[in-house]
Design a protein around this motif. Structure first.
Motif, PDB file in Angstrom:
ATOM      1  N   LEU A 184       0.844  -1.193   0.000  1.00 32.24           N
ATOM      2  CA  LEU A 184       0.000   0.000   0.000  1.00 32.24           C
ATOM      3  C   LEU A 184       0.881   1.245   0.000  1.00 32.24           C
ATOM      4  N   THR A 185       0.494   2.229  -0.781  1.00 27.30           N
ATOM      5  CA  THR A 185       1.196   3.518  -0.768  1.00 27.30           C
ATOM      6  C   THR A 185       0.165   4.630  -0.630  1.00 27.30           C
ATOM      7  N   VAL A 186       0.411   5.526   0.325  1.00 26.10           N
ATOM      8  CA  VAL A 186      -0.476   6.677   0.530  1.00 26.10           C
ATOM      9  C   VAL A 186       0.325   7.931   0.224  1.00 26.10           C
ATOM     10  N   SER A 187      -0.169   8.739  -0.686  1.00 28.99           N
ATOM     11  CA  SER A 187       0.641   9.870  -1.173  1.00 28.99           C
ATOM     12  C   SER A 187       0.680  11.043  -0.203  1.00 28.99           C
ATOM     13  N   GLY A 188      -0.376  11.202   0.621  1.00 29.24           N
ATOM     14  CA  GLY A 188      -0.506  12.476   1.339  1.00 29.24           C
ATOM     15  C   GLY A 188      -0.776  13.569   0.320  1.00 29.24           C
ATOM     16  N   ASP A 189      -0.767  14.813   0.759  1.00 29.06           N
ATOM     17  CA  ASP A 189      -0.949  15.919  -0.191  1.00 29.06           C
ATOM     18  C   ASP A 189       0.355  16.112  -0.946  1.00 29.06           C
ATOM     19  N   THR A 190       0.271  16.178  -2.257  1.00 26.66           N
ATOM     20  CA  THR A 190       1.499  16.338  -3.030  1.00 26.66           C
ATOM     21  C   THR A 190       1.227  16.825  -4.439  1.00 26.66           C
ATOM     22  N   TYR A 191       2.227  17.445  -5.008  1.00 25.29           N
ATOM     23  CA  TYR A 191       2.150  17.851  -6.412  1.00 25.29           C
ATOM     24  C   TYR A 191       2.063  16.614  -7.296  1.00 25.29           C
ATOM     25  N   LEU A 192       2.916  15.638  -7.003  1.00 23.82           N
ATOM     26  CA  LEU A 192       2.879  14.353  -7.709  1.00 23.82           C
ATOM     27  C   LEU A 192       3.953  13.449  -7.126  1.00 23.82           C
ATOM     28  N   LEU A 193       3.634  12.170  -6.956  1.00 23.35           N
ATOM     29  CA  LEU A 193       4.673  11.243  -6.493  1.00 23.35           C
ATOM     30  C   LEU A 193       5.641  10.942  -7.638  1.00 23.35           C
ATOM     31  N   LYS A 194       6.747  10.310  -7.266  1.00 20.64           N
ATOM     32  CA  LYS A 194       7.720   9.904  -8.288  1.00 20.64           C
ATOM     33  C   LYS A 194       7.419   8.472  -8.720  1.00 20.64           C
ATOM     34  N   LYS A 195       7.901   8.162  -9.920  1.00 25.45           N
ATOM     35  CA  LYS A 195       7.669   6.823 -10.462  1.00 25.45           C
ATOM     36  C   LYS A 195       8.206   5.732  -9.530  1.00 25.45           C
ATOM     37  N   GLU A 196       9.397   5.972  -8.994  1.00 24.15           N
ATOM     38  CA  GLU A 196      10.008   4.956  -8.121  1.00 24.15           C
ATOM     39  C   GLU A 196       9.184   4.766  -6.834  1.00 24.15           C
ATOM     40  N   ASP A 197       8.477   5.809  -6.423  1.00 26.93           N
ATOM     41  CA  ASP A 197       7.645   5.695  -5.219  1.00 26.93           C
ATOM     42  C   ASP A 197       6.467   4.757  -5.450  1.00 26.93           C
ATOM     43  N   VAL A 198       5.879   4.839  -6.627  1.00 29.23           N
ATOM     44  CA  VAL A 198       4.637   4.084  -6.842  1.00 29.23           C
ATOM     45  C   VAL A 198       4.878   2.729  -7.504  1.00 29.23           C
ATOM     46  N   PHE A 199       6.085   2.486  -7.957  1.00 28.87           N
ATOM     47  CA  PHE A 199       6.372   1.267  -8.704  1.00 28.87           C
ATOM     48  C   PHE A 199       6.046   0.006  -7.899  1.00 28.87           C
ATOM     49  N   ASP A 200       5.261  -0.886  -8.512  1.00 27.93           N
ATOM     50  CA  ASP A 200       4.981  -2.207  -7.951  1.00 27.93           C
ATOM     51  C   ASP A 200       4.223  -2.192  -6.619  1.00 27.93           C
ATOM     52  N   THR A 201       3.513  -1.140  -6.352  1.00 25.17           N
ATOM     53  CA  THR A 201       2.679  -1.160  -5.144  1.00 25.17           C
ATOM     54  C   THR A 201       1.330  -1.763  -5.523  1.00 25.17           C
ATOM     55  N   ASP A 202       0.722  -2.511  -4.610  1.00 20.61           N
ATOM     56  CA  ASP A 202      -0.578  -3.126  -4.922  1.00 20.61           C
ATOM     57  C   ASP A 202      -1.690  -2.088  -4.956  1.00 20.61           C
ATOM     58  N   ILE A 203      -1.725  -1.277  -3.917  1.00 24.70           N
ATOM     59  CA  ILE A 203      -2.778  -0.259  -3.820  1.00 24.70           C
ATOM     60  C   ILE A 203      -2.135   1.112  -3.688  1.00 24.70           C
ATOM     61  N   LEU A 204      -2.479   2.000  -4.585  1.00 26.87           N
ATOM     62  CA  LEU A 204      -1.966   3.368  -4.499  1.00 26.87           C
ATOM     63  C   LEU A 204      -3.102   4.332  -4.189  1.00 26.87           C
ATOM     64  N   PHE A 205      -2.999   4.985  -3.045  1.00 27.98           N
ATOM     65  CA  PHE A 205      -3.861   6.133  -2.740  1.00 27.98           C
ATOM     66  C   PHE A 205      -3.120   7.370  -3.241  1.00 27.98           C
ATOM     67  N   HIS A 206      -3.598   7.995  -4.288  1.00 28.50           N
ATOM     68  CA  HIS A 206      -2.951   9.230  -4.744  1.00 28.50           C
ATOM     69  C   HIS A 206      -3.931  10.376  -4.636  1.00 28.50           C
ATOM     70  N   GLU A 207      -3.474  11.450  -4.031  1.00 34.33           N
ATOM     71  CA  GLU A 207      -4.346  12.619  -3.963  1.00 34.33           C
ATOM     72  C   GLU A 207      -4.619  13.111  -5.376  1.00 34.33           C
ATOM     73  N   CYS A 208      -5.845  13.571  -5.619  1.00 33.94           N
ATOM     74  CA  CYS A 208      -6.214  14.074  -6.946  1.00 33.94           C
ATOM     75  C   CYS A 208      -7.150  15.261  -6.705  1.00 33.94           C
ATOM     76  N   THR A 209      -6.554  16.331  -6.211  1.00 36.43           N
ATOM     77  CA  THR A 209      -7.371  17.496  -5.866  1.00 36.43           C
ATOM     78  C   THR A 209      -8.096  18.043  -7.098  1.00 36.43           C
ATOM     79  N   PHE A 210      -7.392  17.993  -8.236  1.00 38.66           N
ATOM     80  CA  PHE A 210      -7.960  18.586  -9.454  1.00 38.66           C
ATOM     81  C   PHE A 210      -8.118  17.573 -10.585  1.00 38.66           C
ATOM     82  N   PHE A 211      -9.231  17.680 -11.283  1.00 37.29           N
ATOM     83  CA  PHE A 211      -9.429  16.850 -12.472  1.00 37.29           C
ATOM     84  C   PHE A 211      -9.058  17.598 -13.749  1.00 37.29           C
TER      85      PHE A 211
END
Ligand code: ZN
Ligand code: ZN
Length: 279
Positions: A184-211
């Motif tokens: 599991l990876t939880v991004s917290g508030d962020t501009y954007l995570l890095k590729k290496e941060d999210v690589f191969d994680t089963d569940i990614l919680f990514h903040e998406c304030t804006f569509f």
């Protein structure tokens, strides 16, 4: 059901992950909505000190101390080291609840620091990592890792019987090796995570304030199209978008329709503002 979350940008955000009894952030309303599950929480990992991520802490601690439940279980709170706002707030909470019946332990964390949730054969731990959010304070995302065992490459062509034989002769460590799996990876508030941060994680919680990109005024929150780019070729199984601005109304999932192709092999969920999310 393993996950319960509630999140609306600017107002409140929290994620409860029940298999490890972890709460990520503790925005307003967390005690009300989690109800008696607040007694199950063992660890709270705070991503940063903005009000929408911490304002429910006082109520949670106070309720747990006074309502009917197992009031003696300890509670551990972790936060990015040096965060004055969080430290002041925790000091205040402790002062206002001087009769706490349970141990409230507070741990500042450094970038990359590990917190073991369980030791033994298949250890699990949380790892904090720095994210880009605001310049005035440190902000973290968190990974949940599990240490697993797999057959060493050189033995993969052998039969079960041969492997069992080797294992009996030389011990199981001879044929297998340990590796760390991101669950599991939880991004917290962020501009954007890095590729290496999210690589191969089963569940990614990514903040998406804006569509929509044009809605973002400052470089401190994420936009959907950047997240779509980020997760390309990362082997993510489940993407959960949260911390969504209330401006997109009741059907934010309509914005995903433009990315059907990119998302076809991923389970995508949206934590809709104003709705309790369960998975
Ligand atoms: Zn926020
Ligand atoms: Zn924030």
């Amino acid at each position: 059901m393993n996950i319960i979350a509630y999140s609306k940008a600017l107002y409140t955000t929290w994620i409860y992950y029940s298999p490890e009894r972890i709460l990520f952030d503790a925005g307003e309303g967390v005690a009300t909505l989690l109800n008696n599950k607040i007694y199950a929480i063992k660890h709270i990992f705070l991503t940063h000190g903005h009000v929408d991520h911490i304002s429910g802490l006082w109520a949670l601690i106070n309720t747990r101390n006074n309502a009917m439940g197992d009031r003696e279980k300890e509670l551990n709170i972790y936060y990015p080291i040096g965060n004055k706002g969080i430290e002041e707030y925790l000091r205040f909470i402790k002062k206002m609840n001087s009769d706490l019946r349970f141990n409230l332990n507070v741990f500042p964390l450094k970038d990359g620091q590990i917190v073991y949730l369980r030791e033994g054969n298949q250890p699990k731990y949380i790892k904090a990592f720095s994210v880009v959010h605001t310049y005035s304070e440190k902000s973290f995302g968190y990974h949940l890792y599990e240490v697993r065992k797999r057959l060493k490459k050189e033995f993969q062509s052998l039969s079960q019987k041969e492997i069992a034989e080797l294992s009996r002769k030389y011990g199981s460590d001879y044929v297998s090796e340990k590796f760390e799996k991101k669950i599991l990876t939880v991004s917290g508030d962020t501009y954007l995570l890095k590729k290496e941060d999210v690589f191969d994680t089963d569940i990614l919680f990514h903040e998406c304030t804006f569509f929509k990109k044009e809605d973002r005024k400052y470089k401190n929150h994420a936009v959907l199209e950047d997240i779509i780019d980020l997760i390309k070729d990362t082997k993510i199984k489940t993407l959960i978008l949260y911390h969504i601005s209330g401006r997109y109304g009741k059907r934010p999932e309509r914005f995903l329709e433009n990315f059907k192709e990119e998302l076809k092999n991923i389970n995508v969920h949206i934590v809709k503002p104003d709705k309790l999310f369960k998975l």
